[in-house]
Design an enzyme around this catalytic site. Structure first.
Site, short mmCIF file in Angstrom:
data_model
loop_
_atom_site.label_atom_id
_atom_site.label_comp_id
_atom_site.label_asym_id
_atom_site.label_seq_id
_atom_site.Cartn_x
_atom_site.Cartn_y
_atom_site.Cartn_z
N LYS A 52 -14.56 -4.44 -17.59
CA LYS A 52 -14.09 -3.74 -16.38
C LYS A 52 -15.11 -3.87 -15.25
CE LYS A 52 -13.78 0.08 -18.75
NZ LYS A 52 -13.92 -0.43 -20.12
N GLN B 205 -13.80 3.54 -20.18
CA GLN B 205 -13.29 3.50 -21.56
C GLN B 205 -12.04 2.60 -21.65
OE1 GLN B 205 -14.33 6.97 -20.35
NE2 GLN B 205 -16.25 6.15 -21.10
N ASP C 49 -14.97 -1.66 -23.03
CA ASP C 49 -15.84 -2.84 -23.00
C ASP C 49 -15.08 -4.15 -22.83
OD1 ASP C 49 -17.98 -1.09 -23.42
OD2 ASP C 49 -17.70 -1.21 -25.59
N GLY D 52 -20.46 2.10 -20.11
CA GLY D 52 -21.50 1.15 -19.74
C GLY D 52 -20.79 -0.05 -19.14
N HIS D 53 -20.93 -0.23 -17.84
CA HIS D 53 -20.25 -1.32 -17.15
C HIS D 53 -21.29 -2.33 -16.67
CE1 HIS D 53 -16.60 1.49 -16.21
NE2 HIS D 53 -16.86 1.37 -17.50
P1 GDP Z 1 -16.88 -2.66 -19.51
O1 GDP Z 1 -17.36 -1.42 -20.19
O2 GDP Z 1 -15.42 -2.85 -19.65
O3 GDP Z 1 -17.34 -2.76 -18.09
O4 GDP Z 1 -17.56 -3.87 -20.31
P2 GDP Z 1 -19.10 -3.99 -20.77
O5 GDP Z 1 -19.90 -4.32 -19.58
O6 GDP Z 1 -19.50 -2.83 -21.58
O7 GDP Z 1 -19.00 -5.20 -21.78
C1 GDP Z 1 -18.50 -6.44 -21.40
C2 GDP Z 1 -19.59 -7.49 -21.58
O8 GDP Z 1 -19.02 -8.77 -21.50
C3 GDP Z 1 -20.66 -7.45 -20.51
O9 GDP Z 1 -21.88 -7.84 -21.08
C4 GDP Z 1 -20.18 -8.48 -19.48
O10 GDP Z 1 -21.25 -9.07 -18.74
C5 GDP Z 1 -19.56 -9.50 -20.39
N1 GDP Z 1 -18.42 -10.25 -19.83
C6 GDP Z 1 -17.45 -9.82 -18.96
N2 GDP Z 1 -16.54 -10.79 -18.78
C7 GDP Z 1 -16.91 -11.83 -19.55
C8 GDP Z 1 -16.36 -13.13 -19.82
O11 GDP Z 1 -15.30 -13.51 -19.32
N3 GDP Z 1 -17.06 -13.92 -20.70
C9 GDP Z 1 -18.21 -13.53 -21.28
N4 GDP Z 1 -18.83 -14.36 -22.13
N5 GDP Z 1 -18.76 -12.32 -21.05
C10 GDP Z 1 -18.11 -11.50 -20.21
P1 IMO Z 2 -16.68 1.68 -21.27
O1 IMO Z 2 -16.30 2.33 -19.96
C1 IMO Z 2 -16.42 1.70 -25.62
C2 IMO Z 2 -16.23 5.61 -27.60
C3 IMO Z 2 -17.42 5.97 -28.45
C4 IMO Z 2 -16.72 6.79 -29.53
C5 IMO Z 2 -15.66 7.53 -28.74
C6 IMO Z 2 -16.04 8.96 -28.35
O2 IMO Z 2 -18.01 1.04 -21.27
O3 IMO Z 2 -15.59 0.80 -21.76
P2 IMO Z 2 -17.72 9.91 -26.51
O4 IMO Z 2 -19.20 9.75 -26.37
O5 IMO Z 2 -16.92 9.45 -25.36
O6 IMO Z 2 -17.34 11.30 -26.96
O7 IMO Z 2 -17.35 8.95 -27.77
O8 IMO Z 2 -15.43 6.78 -27.58
N1 IMO Z 2 -16.54 5.23 -26.20
C7 IMO Z 2 -16.54 3.97 -25.74
N2 IMO Z 2 -16.37 2.80 -26.39
N3 IMO Z 2 -16.60 1.71 -24.29
C8 IMO Z 2 -16.76 2.87 -23.62
O9 IMO Z 2 -16.83 2.93 -22.28
C9 IMO Z 2 -16.77 4.07 -24.35
N4 IMO Z 2 -16.92 5.38 -24.03
C10 IMO Z 2 -16.76 6.07 -25.16
O10 IMO Z 2 -18.06 4.84 -28.96
O11 IMO Z 2 -16.07 5.93 -30.43
MG MG Z 3 -18.77 -0.83 -21.59
#
Ligand code: GDP
Ligand code: IMO
Ligand code: MG
Length: 423
Positions: A16, A223, A13, A40-41
């Site tokens: 990415k 991840q 998170d 979740g991206h």
């Molecule tokens: P990922 O799993 O690495 O793709 O990240 P996620 O999408 O799960 O979580 C990142 C969250 O931060 C998302 O809601 C993005 O829209 C948000 N985000 C990404 N870059 C930035 C940033 O520079 N500032 C802020 N405030 N939000 C960001």
């Molecule tokens: P992105 O790509 C954050 C975590 C789960 C749990 C552990 C094992 O969005 O960064 P699983 O369901 O994979 O067996 O769970 O890994 N986890 C993540 N945490 N971002 C993710 O993906 C994750 N994918 C798995 O919360 O701790």
């Molecule tokens: Mg994510």
């Protein structure tokens, strides 16, 4: 030709999706290489939010080929929901290619994920309960069902019946759950197979042809490195390889084909699920960061645990993924804090170390060593140049860069595609 790997350099998170969406504007091919819909991206483009779970993050560009590589585990129902979601918005998925070798998340995997987590009680991992662990278990055990099997009308029913003989015993006799009806599973998944068949192919020659033709290829990690099954905080990890090396096995290219490894970090640290977290803030500051950064899981909606930036972790990411540069996202949520702390080392029973320990026992003996820096109050979300950032923010970024020993090439100041400072 240029090939770039983008990976999460903390516990996931890090933003990415946002970074890949930006880089995908120049890419011909985007390849997802590991994990499944535990990921979740989030992409935010022109005020519209897209949450992707299995779909590669290059999907918004009509001419970009989006590959789901052999290292990904696919829940067909979830993937079809994503396909339908994009198609209904007028975003074509005609350039989506799914590798025939990718494993399928079956309903018994999801069932067993939930049951085994419940059986672990207080020692649960905190998985996303999407069937990821059980699916990778079957892959390693060599009883898995792959996309090539799913779309084969003869092989698929046989494999389901064979697998369910054992899985139903596990569900019922080991965990006290309700067994699944193989014929119902076959019927439901055969319908998914019919819809996914046109997307399934051998993506390896396709990828190599693109590289031979000097195309831009972007490998999308999922991840984060501390969730890596070997190098992460085992057993509080996922079941795949989020480190940059995972990209090779998850797509069918060797390391010599990788030009750049970009690590995504955020201005602080978060973690979803259980397990150690040295710099965790269980206080008002942690809550403030959670609210300002909107730190709630993209996949499960769970509040993310929050803490200070940990340079020991980031340095471990630089090493274990051979990072050539770093994107430093989510600096903006730190605004408004009087003081910001950086963990610069661990104090392990009196010994100061910057090496991330290999075992949870050793990690439990580590106390973060903090350096305190001044915060800033200005809104930085529209700033486009590094020099225009408040001095305290500039100092924070430069100190992080110095500590991790890797160039910060871009800074995220908001979720939007254009909310970046390039350096
Ligand atoms: P990922 O799993 O690495 O793709 O990240 P996620 O999408 O799960 O979580 C990142 C969250 O931060 C998302 O809601 C993005 O829209 C948000 N985000 C990404 N870059 C930035 C940033 O520079 N500032 C802020 N405030 N939000 C960001
Ligand atoms: P992105 O790509 C954050 C975590 C789960 C749990 C552990 C094992 O969005 O960064 P699983 O369901 O994979 O067996 O769970 O890994 N986890 C993540 N945490 N971002 C993710 O993906 C994750 N994918 C798995 O919360 O701790
Ligand atoms: Mg994510």
């Amino acid at each position: 030709m240029s090939t770039k790997v983008v990976i999460g350099a903390q516990w996931g998170d890090e933003g990415k999706g946002k970074t890949i969406d930006i880089l995908a504007g120049r890419a011909d091919v985007v390849v997802r290489t590991s994990g499944g819909n535990n990921a979740g991206h989030t992409l935010m483009v022109d005020g519209v939010t897209y949450k992707l779970h299995v779909m590669p993050s290059g999907i918004l560009y009509p001419d970009t080929v989006n590959i789901i590589g052999c290292g990904v585990v696919i829940d067909p129902k979830v993937l079809l929901e994503e396909i339908d979601g994009f198609e209904s918005k007028g975003i074509s998925t005609k350039n989506l290619k799914i590798d025939a070798r990718a494993h399928v998340i079956m309903p018994y995997h999801i069932e067993l994920d939930g049951l085994s987590e419940a059986a672990r009680g207080k020692g649960d991992i905190g998985t996303t309960k999407k069937g990821i662990g059980p699916c990778y278990t079957d892959k390693a055990e060599r009883s898995g069902i792959r996309m090539c099997d799913l779309i084969d009308a003869e092989i698929f029913p046989e494999k389901v019946r064979e697998n369910l003989k054992i899985k139903n015993k596990m569900i019922e006799l080991v965990y006290g759950g309700t067994p699944l009806d193989p014929e119902k599973v076959i019927e439901e998944y055969t319908a998914y197979a019919d819809r996914l068949r046109p997307y399934v192919c051998d993506t390896v020659p396709l990828l190599h042809k693109a590289m031979d033709e000097d195309k831009e290829v972007l490998f999308e990690g999922a991840q984060g490195i501390l969730l890596d099954i070997d190098l992460g905080t085992y057993p509080y990890v996922t079941s795949s390889h989020p480190i940059s090396g995972g990209v090779c096995v998850g797509s069918g290219v060797g390391p010599k084909h990788i030009d750049e490894c970009i690590g995504i970090l955020k201005g602080y640290t978060t973690r979803v699920g259980n397990g150690p977290f040295p710099t965790e803030l269980n206080d008002e500051t942690g809550e403030q960061i959670r609210q300002k950064g909107f730190e709630f899981g993209t996949t499960t909606g769970r509040p993310r645990r929050t803490g200070w930036f940990d340079a020991v972790i980031a340095k471990y990411a630089v090493r274990t993924s051979s990072l050539t540069s770093v994107v430093f996202n989510k600096i903006d949520p730190l605004g408004g804090l009087d003081k910001i702390k950086i963990c610069v080392a661990y104090n392990k029973n009196g010994e100061i170390t910057t090496d991330f320990p290999p075992t949870l026992t050793e990690l439990a003996q580590c106390e973060p060593v903090y350096e305190e820096m001044d915060g800033w109050n200005e809104d930085i979300s529209d700033i486009k140049e590094f020099d225009k950032l408040p001095l305290a923010a500039q100092k924070y970024i430069l100190r992080v860069e110095e500590l991790i020993g890797c160039k910060i090439s871009s800074i995220g100041v908001g979720p939007g595609r254009d909310q970046n400072i390039e350096r």
